[in-house]
Design an enzyme around this catalytic site. Structure first.
Site, PDB file in Angstrom:
ATOM      1  N   CYS A  82      13.048 -16.191  22.014  1.00 45.50           N
ATOM      2  CA  CYS A  82      11.956 -16.494  21.085  1.00 45.50           C
ATOM      3  C   CYS A  82      11.356 -17.861  21.431  1.00 45.50           C
ATOM      4  CB  CYS A  82      12.483 -16.492  19.650  1.00 45.50           C
ATOM      5  SG  CYS A  82      11.261 -17.043  18.439  1.00 45.50           S
ATOM      6  N   CYS A  85      12.141 -20.423  18.375  1.00 46.01           N
ATOM      7  CA  CYS A  85      13.473 -20.895  17.983  1.00 46.01           C
ATOM      8  C   CYS A  85      14.536 -20.727  19.056  1.00 46.01           C
ATOM      9  CB  CYS A  85      13.927 -20.205  16.701  1.00 46.01           C
ATOM     10  SG  CYS A  85      14.478 -18.496  16.928  1.00 46.01           S
ATOM     11  N   CYS A 100       0.246  -1.406  29.572  1.00 39.78           N
ATOM     12  CA  CYS A 100      -0.485  -1.636  28.317  1.00 39.78           C
ATOM     13  C   CYS A 100      -1.047  -3.054  28.220  1.00 39.78           C
ATOM     14  CB  CYS A 100       0.429  -1.360  27.119  1.00 39.78           C
ATOM     15  SG  CYS A 100       1.868  -2.446  27.040  1.00 39.78           S
ATOM     16  N   CYS A 131      11.241 -12.053  14.964  1.00 39.48           N
ATOM     17  CA  CYS A 131      12.491 -12.727  15.305  1.00 39.48           C
ATOM     18  C   CYS A 131      13.360 -12.800  14.048  1.00 39.48           C
ATOM     19  CB  CYS A 131      12.190 -14.131  15.817  1.00 39.48           C
ATOM     20  SG  CYS A 131      13.657 -15.151  16.018  1.00 39.48           S
ATOM     21  N   CYS A 134      13.780 -16.934  13.053  1.00 40.62           N
ATOM     22  CA  CYS A 134      12.684 -17.771  12.536  1.00 40.62           C
ATOM     23  C   CYS A 134      11.585 -16.960  11.877  1.00 40.62           C
ATOM     24  CB  CYS A 134      12.113 -18.642  13.644  1.00 40.62           C
ATOM     25  SG  CYS A 134      11.136 -17.737  14.860  1.00 40.62           S
ATOM     26  N   HIS A 137       6.419 -13.602  14.577  1.00 37.64           N
ATOM     27  CA  HIS A 137       5.886 -12.296  15.005  1.00 37.64           C
ATOM     28  C   HIS A 137       6.038 -12.172  16.519  1.00 37.64           C
ATOM     29  CE1 HIS A 137       3.186  -8.859  15.382  1.00 37.64           C
ATOM     30  NE2 HIS A 137       2.510  -9.538  16.298  1.00 37.64           N
ATOM     31  N   HIS A 140       5.176  -5.155  18.553  1.00 32.49           N
ATOM     32  CA  HIS A 140       5.474  -3.886  17.883  1.00 32.49           C
ATOM     33  C   HIS A 140       6.374  -3.047  18.774  1.00 32.49           C
ATOM     34  CE1 HIS A 140       1.800  -5.163  15.765  1.00 32.49           C
ATOM     35  NE2 HIS A 140       2.255  -4.452  14.748  1.00 32.49           N
ATOM     36  N   ASP A 144       7.272   5.593  22.760  1.00 33.84           N
ATOM     37  CA  ASP A 144       6.777   6.224  23.981  1.00 33.84           C
ATOM     38  C   ASP A 144       7.310   5.507  25.227  1.00 33.84           C
ATOM     39  OD1 ASP A 144       5.428   3.856  23.871  1.00 33.84           O
ATOM     40  OD2 ASP A 144       3.424   4.727  23.722  1.00 33.84           O
ATOM     41  N   ARG A 152       9.493   1.499  23.430  1.00 28.96           N
ATOM     42  CA  ARG A 152       8.689   0.483  24.128  1.00 28.96           C
ATOM     43  C   ARG A 152       8.492  -0.702  23.193  1.00 28.96           C
ATOM     44  NH1 ARG A 152       2.796  -0.104  24.326  1.00 28.96           N
ATOM     45  NH2 ARG A 152       2.661   1.923  23.303  1.00 28.96           N
ATOM     46  N   CYS A 154       6.784  -3.764  22.710  1.00 35.36           N
ATOM     47  CA  CYS A 154       5.547  -4.319  23.260  1.00 35.36           C
ATOM     48  C   CYS A 154       5.388  -5.736  22.689  1.00 35.36           C
ATOM     49  CB  CYS A 154       4.402  -3.408  22.833  1.00 35.36           C
ATOM     50  SG  CYS A 154       2.810  -3.864  23.488  1.00 35.36           S
TER      51      CYS A 154
END
Ligand code: FE
Length: 170
Positions: A82, A85, A100, A131, A134, A137, A140, A144, A152, A154
């Protein structure tokens, strides 16, 4: 305490707490199996720690533009942690080219290090990843991905730092 010594000490403490979010000290990953102790900081503290792009993604849930992230083409061996943190999140041997535009992994290094949250934004039903330490974000997860998990993960590059194999602490 001598005043000069005090000032030097304070400067050292400030420097050791200040990172850009993309240049954490090497080896700051946490090994798997550790108990995750959540970190809570006020927004002003995250703004000091993270650069503006890292702040917008990690703390405000933004998404970096596809095919722009620094780790998308990284094929070195090591761990991804992360960026906020230092919690270890993914191993390089689970990274794959999903096409992607974001770094993709088929498995988390430890499921307890990532929190999954239903996300109904943008008119879609997705699973957001944060995470576990902390709350930052990450991205997602989609169903697939390749074998063996079919998943996956991502992930925004800006949410990750990379610890090369030879710099790992464990
Ligand atoms: Fe984190």
């Amino acid at each position: 305490m001598n005043r000069n010594l005090f000032l030097i000490l304070m400067a050292f403490i400030w420097m050791s707490c200040s990172t850009t979010g993309q240049n954490l000290p090497q080896g700051k990953s946490s090994v798997t199996g550790d108990k995750i102790v959540p970190i809570s900081k006020p927004d002003t503290a995250w703004k000091r720690i993270l650069n503006p792009e890292a702040y917008s993604v990690l703390r405000q849930g933004a998404t970096e533009r596809p095919f722009t992230g620094k780790w998308l083409q990284n094929n070195s061996e090591g761990e991804y942690v992360c960026a906020a943190c230092g919690l270890v999140l993914f191993q390089s041997d689970t990274k794959f080219d999903a096409g992607c535009g974001w770094p993709s992994f088929y498995e988390a290094i430890d499921k307890s290090h990532i929190v999954e949250i239903p996300d109904y934004s943008l008119g879609m039903k997705r699973i957001e990843l944060r995470c576990a330490r902390c709350g930052g974000h990450l991205g997602h997860v989609f169903k697939d991905g390749p074998k063996p998990t079919g998943l996956r993960y991502c992930i925004n590059s800006v949410s990750l730092d990379f610890v090369p194999e030879n710099k790992k602490t464990k």
